[in-house]
Scaffold this motif. Sequence first.
Motif, PDB file in Angstrom:
ATOM      1  N   VAL A 298       0.842  -1.199   0.000  1.00  0.00           N
ATOM      2  CA  VAL A 298       0.000   0.000   0.000  1.00  0.00           C
ATOM      3  C   VAL A 298       0.877   1.249   0.000  1.00  0.00           C
ATOM      4  CG1 VAL A 298      -1.715   1.303   1.311  1.00  0.00           C
ATOM      5  CG2 VAL A 298      -1.897  -1.169   1.156  1.00  0.00           C
ATOM      6  N   GLY A 299       2.001   1.208   0.716  1.00  0.00           N
ATOM      7  CA  GLY A 299       2.898   2.351   0.752  1.00  0.00           C
ATOM      8  C   GLY A 299       3.392   2.744  -0.626  1.00  0.00           C
ATOM      9  N   GLN A 300       3.672   1.770  -1.474  1.00  0.00           N
ATOM     10  CA  GLN A 300       4.108   2.074  -2.840  1.00  0.00           C
ATOM     11  C   GLN A 300       3.018   2.810  -3.618  1.00  0.00           C
ATOM     12  OE1 GLN A 300       5.489  -2.191  -3.318  1.00  0.00           O
ATOM     13  NE2 GLN A 300       6.936  -1.201  -4.701  1.00  0.00           N
ATOM     14  N   PHE A 301       1.772   2.397  -3.438  1.00  0.00           N
ATOM     15  CA  PHE A 301       0.677   3.053  -4.152  1.00  0.00           C
ATOM     16  C   PHE A 301       0.389   4.435  -3.572  1.00  0.00           C
ATOM     17  CE2 PHE A 301       0.132  -1.150  -5.798  1.00  0.00           C
ATOM     18  CZ  PHE A 301      -0.374  -0.949  -7.071  1.00  0.00           C
ATOM     19  N   PHE A 302       0.539   4.586  -2.263  1.00  0.00           N
ATOM     20  CA  PHE A 302       0.385   5.908  -1.670  1.00  0.00           C
ATOM     21  C   PHE A 302       1.433   6.864  -2.246  1.00  0.00           C
ATOM     22  CE2 PHE A 302      -1.942   5.044   2.623  1.00  0.00           C
ATOM     23  CZ  PHE A 302      -3.042   4.605   1.905  1.00  0.00           C
ATOM     24  N   ALA A 303       2.682   6.395  -2.314  1.00  0.00           N
ATOM     25  CA  ALA A 303       3.753   7.234  -2.866  1.00  0.00           C
ATOM     26  C   ALA A 303       3.499   7.530  -4.344  1.00  0.00           C
ATOM     27  CB  ALA A 303       5.101   6.530  -2.689  1.00  0.00           C
ATOM     28  N   ALA A 304       3.035   6.527  -5.082  1.00  0.00           N
ATOM     29  CA  ALA A 304       2.800   6.712  -6.514  1.00  0.00           C
ATOM     30  C   ALA A 304       1.660   7.692  -6.791  1.00  0.00           C
ATOM     31  CB  ALA A 304       2.501   5.363  -7.164  1.00  0.00           C
ATOM     32  N   ALA A 305       0.669   7.732  -5.906  1.00  0.00           N
ATOM     33  CA  ALA A 305      -0.505   8.588  -6.144  1.00  0.00           C
ATOM     34  C   ALA A 305      -0.280  10.025  -5.704  1.00  0.00           C
ATOM     35  CB  ALA A 305      -1.713   8.016  -5.406  1.00  0.00           C
ATOM     36  N   LEU A 306       0.763  10.274  -4.926  1.00  0.00           N
ATOM     37  CA  LEU A 306       0.939  11.597  -4.336  1.00  0.00           C
ATOM     38  C   LEU A 306       1.146  12.672  -5.404  1.00  0.00           C
ATOM     39  CD1 LEU A 306       0.880  12.714  -1.511  1.00  0.00           C
ATOM     40  CD2 LEU A 306       3.365  12.442  -1.382  1.00  0.00           C
ATOM     41  N   VAL A 307       2.093  12.459  -6.311  1.00  0.00           N
ATOM     42  CA  VAL A 307       2.381  13.466  -7.346  1.00  0.00           C
ATOM     43  C   VAL A 307       1.213  13.624  -8.319  1.00  0.00           C
ATOM     44  CG1 VAL A 307       3.923  14.097  -9.249  1.00  0.00           C
ATOM     45  CG2 VAL A 307       4.876  13.186  -7.124  1.00  0.00           C
ATOM     46  N   PRO A 308       0.624  12.531  -8.864  1.00  0.00           N
ATOM     47  CA  PRO A 308      -0.552  12.724  -9.733  1.00  0.00           C
ATOM     48  C   PRO A 308      -1.707  13.439  -9.029  1.00  0.00           C
ATOM     49  CG  PRO A 308       0.323  10.522 -10.014  1.00  0.00           C
ATOM     50  CD  PRO A 308       1.063  11.118  -8.867  1.00  0.00           C
ATOM     51  N   GLY A 309      -1.905  13.157  -7.729  1.00  0.00           N
ATOM     52  CA  GLY A 309      -2.963  13.854  -6.995  1.00  0.00           C
ATOM     53  C   GLY A 309      -2.705  15.348  -6.920  1.00  0.00           C
ATOM     54  N   LEU A 310      -1.455  15.728  -6.658  1.00  0.00           N
ATOM     55  CA  LEU A 310      -1.112  17.155  -6.612  1.00  0.00           C
ATOM     56  C   LEU A 310      -1.208  17.788  -8.001  1.00  0.00           C
ATOM     57  CD1 LEU A 310       1.917  17.043  -4.141  1.00  0.00           C
ATOM     58  CD2 LEU A 310      -0.440  17.738  -3.668  1.00  0.00           C
ATOM     59  N   VAL A 311      -0.898  17.017  -9.045  1.00  0.00           N
ATOM     60  CA  VAL A 311      -1.052  17.528 -10.414  1.00  0.00           C
ATOM     61  C   VAL A 311      -2.520  17.854 -10.694  1.00  0.00           C
ATOM     62  CG1 VAL A 311      -0.943  16.866 -12.860  1.00  0.00           C
ATOM     63  CG2 VAL A 311       1.011  16.428 -11.352  1.00  0.00           C
ATOM     64  N   LEU A 312      -3.425  16.971 -10.262  1.00  0.00           N
ATOM     65  CA  LEU A 312      -4.856  17.241 -10.449  1.00  0.00           C
ATOM     66  C   LEU A 312      -5.281  18.494  -9.700  1.00  0.00           C
ATOM     67  CD1 LEU A 312      -6.510  13.703 -10.228  1.00  0.00           C
ATOM     68  CD2 LEU A 312      -6.361  15.177 -12.229  1.00  0.00           C
ATOM     69  N   VAL A 313      -4.789  18.669  -8.461  1.00  0.00           N
ATOM     70  CA  VAL A 313      -5.112  19.881  -7.698  1.00  0.00           C
ATOM     71  C   VAL A 313      -4.651  21.115  -8.456  1.00  0.00           C
ATOM     72  CG1 VAL A 313      -4.642  21.159  -5.569  1.00  0.00           C
ATOM     73  CG2 VAL A 313      -5.066  18.702  -5.474  1.00  0.00           C
ATOM     74  N   CYS A 314      -3.441  21.071  -9.010  1.00  0.00           N
ATOM     75  CA  CYS A 314      -2.919  22.213  -9.779  1.00  0.00           C
ATOM     76  C   CYS A 314      -3.764  22.479 -11.024  1.00  0.00           C
ATOM     77  CB  CYS A 314      -1.467  21.968 -10.171  1.00  0.00           C
ATOM     78  SG  CYS A 314      -0.319  21.963  -8.774  1.00  0.00           S
ATOM     79  N   LEU A 315      -4.192  21.424 -11.707  1.00  0.00           N
ATOM     80  CA  LEU A 315      -5.058  21.606 -12.883  1.00  0.00           C
ATOM     81  C   LEU A 315      -6.361  22.303 -12.491  1.00  0.00           C
ATOM     82  CD1 LEU A 315      -4.664  18.177 -14.746  1.00  0.00           C
ATOM     83  CD2 LEU A 315      -3.768  20.394 -15.464  1.00  0.00           C
ATOM     84  N   TYR A 316      -6.970  21.879 -11.385  1.00  0.00           N
ATOM     85  CA  TYR A 316      -8.212  22.500 -10.927  1.00  0.00           C
ATOM     86  C   TYR A 316      -7.985  23.974 -10.589  1.00  0.00           C
ATOM     87  CZ  TYR A 316      -9.666  17.619 -10.133  1.00  0.00           C
ATOM     88  OH  TYR A 316      -9.951  16.283 -10.274  1.00  0.00           O
ATOM     89  N   LEU A 317      -6.888  24.266  -9.885  1.00  0.00           N
ATOM     90  CA  LEU A 317      -6.613  25.650  -9.478  1.00  0.00           C
ATOM     91  C   LEU A 317      -6.386  26.540 -10.699  1.00  0.00           C
ATOM     92  CD1 LEU A 317      -4.226  25.067  -6.426  1.00  0.00           C
ATOM     93  CD2 LEU A 317      -6.587  25.874  -6.356  1.00  0.00           C
ATOM     94  N   VAL A 318      -5.610  26.048 -11.668  1.00  0.00           N
ATOM     95  CA  VAL A 318      -5.359  26.835 -12.879  1.00  0.00           C
ATOM     96  C   VAL A 318      -6.666  27.095 -13.621  1.00  0.00           C
ATOM     97  CG1 VAL A 318      -4.270  26.768 -15.161  1.00  0.00           C
ATOM     98  CG2 VAL A 318      -2.968  26.098 -13.134  1.00  0.00           C
ATOM     99  N   TYR A 319      -7.521  26.074 -13.711  1.00  0.00           N
ATOM    100  CA  TYR A 319      -8.798  26.247 -14.402  1.00  0.00           C
ATOM    101  C   TYR A 319      -9.667  27.292 -13.703  1.00  0.00           C
ATOM    102  CZ  TYR A 319     -13.603  25.297 -15.820  1.00  0.00           C
ATOM    103  OH  TYR A 319     -14.900  25.439 -16.256  1.00  0.00           O
ATOM    104  N   VAL A 320      -9.757  27.217 -12.378  1.00  0.00           N
ATOM    105  CA  VAL A 320     -10.584  28.182 -11.636  1.00  0.00           C
ATOM    106  C   VAL A 320     -10.030  29.592 -11.792  1.00  0.00           C
ATOM    107  CG1 VAL A 320     -11.312  28.882  -9.321  1.00  0.00           C
ATOM    108  CG2 VAL A 320     -11.468  26.488 -10.005  1.00  0.00           C
ATOM    109  N   LEU A 321      -8.710  29.758 -11.707  1.00  0.00           N
ATOM    110  CA  LEU A 321      -8.100  31.085 -11.864  1.00  0.00           C
ATOM    111  C   LEU A 321      -8.360  31.651 -13.263  1.00  0.00           C
ATOM    112  CD1 LEU A 321      -4.696  30.578 -10.028  1.00  0.00           C
ATOM    113  CD2 LEU A 321      -6.490  32.198  -9.394  1.00  0.00           C
ATOM    114  N   LEU A 322      -8.174  30.803 -14.292  1.00  0.00           N
ATOM    115  CA  LEU A 322      -8.393  31.273 -15.667  1.00  0.00           C
ATOM    116  C   LEU A 322      -9.855  31.609 -15.910  1.00  0.00           C
ATOM    117  CD1 LEU A 322      -6.097  28.859 -17.746  1.00  0.00           C
ATOM    118  CD2 LEU A 322      -5.779  31.309 -17.332  1.00  0.00           C
ATOM    119  N   ARG A 323     -10.752  30.774 -15.416  1.00  0.00           N
ATOM    120  CA  ARG A 323     -12.174  31.049 -15.627  1.00  0.00           C
ATOM    121  C   ARG A 323     -12.602  32.303 -14.869  1.00  0.00           C
ATOM    122  NH1 ARG A 323     -16.983  26.696 -16.458  1.00  0.00           N
ATOM    123  NH2 ARG A 323     -18.690  28.200 -16.681  1.00  0.00           N
ATOM    124  N   GLY A 324     -12.056  32.495 -13.656  1.00  0.00           N
ATOM    125  CA  GLY A 324     -12.360  33.709 -12.908  1.00  0.00           C
ATOM    126  C   GLY A 324     -11.836  34.949 -13.586  1.00  0.00           C
TER     127      GLY A 324
END
Length: 516
Positions: free
Chosen positions: A193-219
């Motif tokens: 499970v630790g390997q999958f937690f580590a593997a998901a950390l960066v993609p999860g943060l990438v998704l957060v950044c995509l959402y933030l960029v979209y909200v900023l641009l739309r605003g």
Amino acid sequence: MMENLDLIMFAALIAVILLGFPVAFSIAGVAVVFAYFGWALGAMDITLLGAFSQRVFGLISNQVLIAIPLFVLMGALLEKSRIAEELLDTMGRAFGQLHGGLGISVILVGALLAASTGIVGATVVAMGLIALPTMLRAGYDPRVASGIVCTAGTLGQIIPPSTLLIILADVMSNAYQQAQYEQGKFAVEALSVGQFFAAALVPGLVLVCLYLVYVLLRGWIRPDEMPGISTEGRRPDRAEVLSAVIPPILLIFAVLGSILGGIATPTEAASVGAIGALLMAGARSPENRRLILVGAAGLIALAIAAGLFPVRLQRSDITLPATLMGGLYVVLTVIGLVGVFTALRNTLGTRIMHGAVTSTLTMTAMIFATILAAGMFSLVFIGLGGEERIAHWLANLPGGATGALLVTMLIVFFLGFFLDFVEISVIVLPLVTPSLILLGHDPIWLGIILAINLQTSFLTPPFGFSLFYLRGAAPKEVTTGHIYRGVIPFIGLQALGVALVWFFPALATWLPAAIF
């Protein structure tokens, strides 16, 4: 008909679930009915069902899955103690004056709650009750506000610790071992499970950044849809922001840090998280708050000191300094226990613990009942020849390994319209992932790319669970149409996230390779 009984069985399962029957009973019932049909028609050896008892024993003795109720309890305590509300209020006042500022605050809080709770339903409902009315009063377009709340709530599926990742790690580890056996290897490797937690950390943060960029641009492009609000006189000072943000961050660091640092197993880290959430919930009450904080400090000091200077009191050659350190650790343990029992008394007095335990029991029972039923379903499906059909089908698709994965991703995406992530994870993925691994796909990368796809199942109309959670919590002026239209851009961002991990596999594979 006999040669297609496995396909008919799968179609019957989707039909029964869409009729509204409880999922676990639907899966088990369809499996029993088609096991009888297969036996009566001579298409299945009924003795295969004797292996079901082994699957039940394997489930209840699985050390990895014990982490699920502990992580659920951690999230339920944080939700019932209204810590999520305080975070939302503070962050909303901090960013509210910007165009799209409220949306930014909701996404950031969603990410924090995802990393500290991992419970999608609780997060969506909490933000639907608190943030959505505030956004509507500020003049936000109902579609945009609904989409932001739904999407931020689903981050708990991809940002660890996540119930999805725990189940997926177990499924992918079994599939990886099965693939190695089929390759003729007997000294097989397992995935943690630790390997999958580590593997998901960066993609999860990438998704957060995509959402933030979209909200900023739309605003910026459409400021009338996400206006800023006046926060003069209500803006939080630095101390208020820190008091709201630091406790969840400390909890995240304690849980994920202990797993990724190799200090604790996921189950042990989940118990740390549950105790941490209990201390945070107990400290919300002014009664004996100082005693709880001292207890928490004692446990933190114990964890750090024991990690830096481990002591083995049972050794015959123990030195005097080690004995003194051991005595100090005993004192710190007693201080921590006093804090924990004080927090427990506070949460019982305010009935926070009652609601949290009820939520934990309900969700854990649902998850494990579904996994048990899926074990029966997969046995019957294999007995009817479904596994060989899928392996042959994937191996002969045009495009080779890439074509097989692309078709699997599309199937999982469309199944997300009708099925929950638990059903897809424990019914569909065990049937297809061994073949995909044999075709050459890295199991950790494969698991993460499927996890992002499964996360999308919470957003896809008409049966996305986040949509239903928000529908139940949203004000009357927010219609189902607003919610459906609001999530469409974010489904596109999810697809972009999948594409990024697909074309840049290091996003998912670099961190686990570096740590493990």
